[in-house]
Design an enzyme around this catalytic site. Structure first.
Site, PDB file in Angstrom:
ATOM      1  N   LYS A   1       0.676 141.650  11.145  1.00  0.00           N
ATOM      2  CA  LYS A   1       0.794 140.440  11.964  1.00  0.00           C
ATOM      3  C   LYS A   1       1.838 139.516  11.343  1.00  0.00           C
ATOM      4  O   LYS A   1       1.950 139.440  10.107  1.00  0.00           O
ATOM      5  CB  LYS A   1      -0.586 139.768  11.987  1.00  0.00           C
ATOM      6  CG  LYS A   1      -0.760 138.590  12.925  1.00  0.00           C
ATOM      7  CD  LYS A   1      -2.219 138.098  12.859  1.00  0.00           C
ATOM      8  CE  LYS A   1      -2.520 136.972  13.814  1.00  0.00           C
ATOM      9  NZ  LYS A   1      -3.951 136.565  13.746  1.00  0.00           N
TER      10      LYS A   1
ATOM     11  N   SER B   1      -6.012 136.146  18.389  1.00  0.00           N
ATOM     12  CA  SER B   1      -4.600 135.901  18.192  1.00  0.00           C
ATOM     13  C   SER B   1      -3.813 137.124  17.705  1.00  0.00           C
ATOM     14  O   SER B   1      -2.597 137.143  17.836  1.00  0.00           O
ATOM     15  CB  SER B   1      -4.399 134.768  17.177  1.00  0.00           C
ATOM     16  OG  SER B   1      -4.870 135.144  15.894  1.00  0.00           O
TER      17      SER B   1
ATOM     18  N   SER C   1     -10.129 136.714  15.919  1.00  0.00           N
ATOM     19  CA  SER C   1      -8.740 137.094  16.209  1.00  0.00           C
ATOM     20  C   SER C   1      -8.377 138.531  15.870  1.00  0.00           C
ATOM     21  O   SER C   1      -7.292 138.983  16.231  1.00  0.00           O
ATOM     22  CB  SER C   1      -7.773 136.150  15.489  1.00  0.00           C
ATOM     23  OG  SER C   1      -7.655 134.954  16.218  1.00  0.00           O
TER      24      SER C   1
END
Lengths: 478, 484
Positions: free
Chosen positions: B78, B153, B177
């Protein structure tokens, strides 16, 4: 109306750790800007603080030295505000659960002894420094983050002081302790020992506190005294003229000797403190506290009274000799070598400090070590040198770093104590002054001094005065 | 053979046997990224050259025999993890050109294990969101239906893994997330116990809740990835000094006698009926394998979302203060310092980030702290106690990961509160600091993945991984691929 002032002090002391509070960067003062920084103290994204264990030890030692309770659990908190010298946008400090609380410090002023309460001691990190550009750079400000993250302790006093002298005495006593502990260098000019003062006034006899002003930028003992004295009078004037003191922060302007308003209560920051989630609560176990307590050095007050008792020296001497730990150690070493407490005190307070001060040195920089002075004092004791000769020899030792023995040899200074040699000189002097001998023997006792002078002159000042006196008396009286 | 369709452990087997090279695997992934990323928006940055270099090194290591199960395996992270020399944006304009000088601990551990990093996955800006629509650059999309969100997310990570644009990814989970996008995209997502994985170099959203964890194609891969990234880090004071179990070796053993707690608060009115049916089927399956179903209660569940949005935003308001235009990141010039702050932050942060900074600032303000931040902290302790009590009577807690399958892009962007409710089942786990895993347990009629969530005791990831592995094996779940 008679007023009294109420004064409380907040001291920020920089701890003498080699590295910063939350990273491994050096804390050395005076390096090129931004050379002692890393991602952590620059506040780069994703970096995290790791607490410096040595800094915790130093803070605990300070707490113990002023009789604070060391709290078994304390909590770091974030103090949030925006400023370019604050890389993370918050300062890691401690807020409602500080490292230690409820201590005390005894101070002495001309009006006697007094105990000042200490509210709390907590740990926090320092911010960086802004440097405003000059000349071509005058539209720029520069940020130096070498100081960002340097460990500080904040020591908050109770509002127990009533006059500026008490505040100064408190600060001096506190600084002595910190320096003795070796946790802070106490340098006010470089900012490693800084002070803010909370000052208010109230009519004598009134219990309720008046509205306080917080004074900042007071970076010397003299300024502390000047700023507080000025502020007390300013507040009295405001009230006497029918006005009201407002809660505000005021800066001391040392060139004009006045305090000027910086910001009012309404403009004060809301720091939005909350517990620092990147650090677990600080747990201090009792064993560690006891270990630090046992290893605490003797503190100034205790040392002063021990010097008086153990060495039988006057309180004044004890005060001077304990003004720093290094000086006290120097004195004790000299006494150990000479077993002469008063003579050692006289020499250090006289010759040693005079030459050190004259050369801008402190005791740690003294070119003459206690062992060398001990050797010199031994020469006085066994009559090889007079006191005055010894002082000359000492100056030479100080200048050159030579031993007393070497100076005595190279300069040919040595006291003549040999009775045969002195008798020879006396006889020669008497022979050269027959008239004065007659007059002396006729009752002119005062001429004894003349003969002593002549003998010493002939001996180039090196004859042992006691021996000269004794033998001259014998010869003159025939 | 399509190398990109393989799991980490399958590919690793081929690499160890030298049947394929790491360079071949990396090139296969890079080719697939080149052809599909424009549609999926799963990567913000692709580091093709670095990946090939790392693959060459990995091939040497594989030859020398000094390798790990991740050596030569192409993975992604990420874009919240700092990568030395590679821009790290956190999907924000304020860090659009930020190039860190250090690797996050997670990245360093992946590199040490010999993993090949393909690039940086898209996400909601500063990890704030549940759809990856809050990326400042472009949204990520769900490989099962490109009109739908991949969740968030860590939506770019889940999208990439589901679409075979990386063998595995590391995401972060503050309130769901990792698990919620894993559920939306039909892959496995594991949020470890708080303190299990170092947060160093991971850009903070809410420090007391953030935790990094793997998003993978199956449960075995999750165990392999967790083992690689977990462990004490002296640079993170909140990481815990516990030895890391050999998770991949602890997967088998079944669930006979395992007490599976079913919290009544998580099977609620208004939940999608296909989701509840699918989750109930999964529970039946585990029951048949010998698990004992234990009804439990987590009475403070209803406060979790409120508590979360006070604490997470409060911490975020402080964590994001460093993005001030002074030292790095976006600076918008202005006549004075205060205006520079205002303009830089106004231009640099997106609407959701600003909303949360304002909420958090308010929650910490003088006069409101006790009513909001402090009260929320107290309720958080009660939520944690709920779990402590529950784990006295059960070993694992099973719930749906999300109340609904993936929603359509734009469907919830106008209504932040509805968006916040998509994390309703995942948030408590972060507040309690316990580990949680989401794994696929079926599909809706419209072929959208449904996720099963298993929560465990602190530092007992091994048990939830074993239960998940048992279900995966028994139900034969997770083999299906989206058609792209």
């Amino acid at each position: 109306m008679q007023y009294e002032a109420v004064i409380g002090l907040e001291v920020h002391a920089q701890l003498l750790t080699g590295s910063k509070l939350f990273c491994a960067c050096s804390t050395r003062f005076g390096a090129e800007p931004n050379t002692q920084v890393c991602p952590v103290c620059l506040g780069m994204p994703g970096t995290l603080p790791v607490l410096n264990a040595k800094a915790v030890d130093y803070a605990i030692m300070t707490a113990l030295a002023v009789d604070c309770v060391v709290n078994p659990i304390s909590v770091f908190a974030r103090k949030n505000y925006f400023y370019p010298d604050l890389p993370k946008g918050y300062q890691i400090s401690q807020y409602n659960e500080p490292l230690s609380s409820r201590g005390r410090l005894d101070i002495t002023t001309e009006s006697g002894q007094k105990t000042i309460g200490i509210t709390r001691i907590h740990m926090e990190e320092d911010a960086g420094k802004l440097i405003h550009g000059e000349g071509a750079d005058e539209n720029y400000s520069f940020v130096d983050l070498n100081r960002a993250g340097v460990p500080l302790i904040e020591i908050v006093s109770e509002p127990d002081m009533r006059v500026a002298d008490e505040a100064v005495a408190y600060l001096k006593a506190l600084r002595d302790i910190l320096v003795y502990l070796g946790v802070c260098d106490g340098n006010m000019e470089e900012g490693s020992f800084r002070c803010d003062a909370n000052v208010s006034i109230r009519p004598i006899g009134q219990a309720a506190l008046g509205t306080k002003a917080e004074l900042k930028n007071i970076n010397s003992f003299k300024f502390v005294k000047d700023a507080i004295t000025y502020e007390i009078q300013r507040q009295i004037d405001v009230v006497e003229e029918g006005g009201k003191v407002i809660q505000e922060t005021r800066l001391f302007d040392s060139t004009r000797g006045v305090t000027v308003s910086m910001r009012s209560k309404e403009e004060a920051h809301d720091y939005r403190y909350f517990p620092e989630p990147d650090l677990a609560p600080l747990v201090v176990n009792e064993a560690d506290v006891e270990r630090l307590r046992e290893n605490l050095p003797e503190l100034p007050e205790a040392k002063r009274s021990r010097f008086g008792d153990a060495y039988g020296i006057p309180a004044y001497d004890a005060g001077v000799l304990t003004s720093t730990r290094a000086l006290a150690d120097y004195y004790e070493e000299l006494v150990r070598l000479t077993d002469e407490p008063k003579l050692s005190s006289n020499w250090i307070m006289g010759e040693v400090l005079r030459l050190l001060n004259g050369n801008g040195l402190t005791i740690t920089g003294s070119p003459v070590k206690p062992s060398a002075i001990a050797e010199l004092l031994a020469m006085i004791k066994d009559g090889r040198l007079s006191n005055n000769m010894a002082k000359e020899v000492f100056e030479e030792m100080f200048k050159t770093g030579k031993t007393a023995e070497d100076v005595v040899k190279s300069k040919g200074v040595a006291q003549i104590s040999d009775e045969g040699a002195i008798t020879g000189i006396i006889e020669a002097v008497i022979k050269a002054n027959p008239e004065n001998l007659e007059r002396y023997r006729g009752g002119k006792d005062k001429l004894f001094g003349f003969f002593v002078g002549e003998v010493m002159k002939a001996a180039k000042g090196q004859a042992n005065p006691a021996t000269v006196n004794k033998l001259l008396k014998e010869k003159l009286n025939g | 053979m399509d190398l990109t369709s393989l799991t980490v452990h399958e590919l690793s087997g081929l690499l160890q046997k030298r049947e394929v090279s790491s360079v071949e695997a990396a090139q296969a992934y890079l080719n697939r990224i080149a052809s599909l990323n424009a549609r999926l928006g799963a990567y913000i940055t692709v580091t093709a050259d670095e990946a090939i270099e790392a693959a060459k090194e990995a091939d040497k290591r594989l030859l020398s025999g000094a390798s790990s199960p991740l050596t030569g395996v192409p993975v992604s992270v990420k874009d919240i993890f700092c990568t030395a020399g590679v821009k790290t944006t956190c999907a924000s304009k304020i860090l659009e050109r930020f190039i860190p000088v250090y690797d996050a601990a997670v990245v360093a551990r992946l590199k040490d294990a010999g993993a090949v990093i393909l690039g940086k996955n898209n996400m909601d800006e500063f990890a704030m969101g549940s759809s990856t629509e809050n990326s400042a650059f472009f949204p990520a999309r769900n490989p099962w239906d490109l009109q739908r969100v991949p969740g968030g997310s860590s939506g770019g990570s889940a999208s990439a893994v589901a679409a075979d644009l990386s063998a595995a990814s590391v995401g972060t989970d503050t309130g769901g997330s990792i698990r919620q996008p894993a559920s939306c995209c039909g892959v496995v997502g594991l949020k470890p116990t708080y303190g299990r994985v170092s947060r160093y170099g991971m850009i903070a959203f809410a420090s007391s809740l953030d935790q990094a964890g793997p998003i993978t194609k199956d449960v075995t891969d999750a165990a392999i990835m967790l083992k690689a990234i977990a462990g004490f880090d002296p640079l993170d004071s909140t990481s815990v000094d516990l030895s890391v179990p050999d998770f991949p070796c602890l997967l088998s053993g079944g669930v006979k006698g395992l007490r599976l707690g079913i919290p009544k608060e998580y099977f609620i009115e208004g939940m999608d009926s296909q989701v509840s049916a699918s989750v109930n089927d999964a529970l039946d399956c585990l029951k048949k394998e010998g698990a004992l179903i234990v009804p439990i209660t987590l009475p403070h569940t209803e406060y979790a979302v409120s508590v979360y949005y006070l604490l997470a935003t409060a911490e975020a308001s402080s964590n994001l203060a460093r993005f001030d235009g002074v030292k790095y990141g976006l600076r918008v010039g202005a006549a004075n310092l205060i205006d520079m702050y205002k303009k830089s932050r106004a231009a640099g942060f997106g609407a959701e980030v600003k909303r949360r900074i304002m909420l958090g600032t308010y929650a910490l303000s003088a006069g409101y702290y006790d009513a909001y931040y402090k009260k929320a902290s107290e309720v958080r302790a009660l939520i944690k106690r709920d779990f402590d009590e529950a784990f006295k009577v059960c070993d694992v807690i099973a719930t749906p990961t999300c109340p609904t399958p993936a929603f359509k892009l734009g469907e919830k962007t106008q209504d932040p509160l509805t968006m916040y409710l998509s994390d309703i089942f995942t948030i408590s786990c972060n507040l309690a600091g316990i580990p949680g895993i989401s794994m696929p347990c079926g599909f809706t009629k419209g072929k959208l993945p449904i996720g099963l969530q298993l929560l465990g005791r602190p530092f007992d990831e091994a048990t939830i991984l074993r239960a998940a592995y048992t279900f995966e094996r028994t139900a034969g779940i997770g083999k299906e691929k989206p058609a792209l």
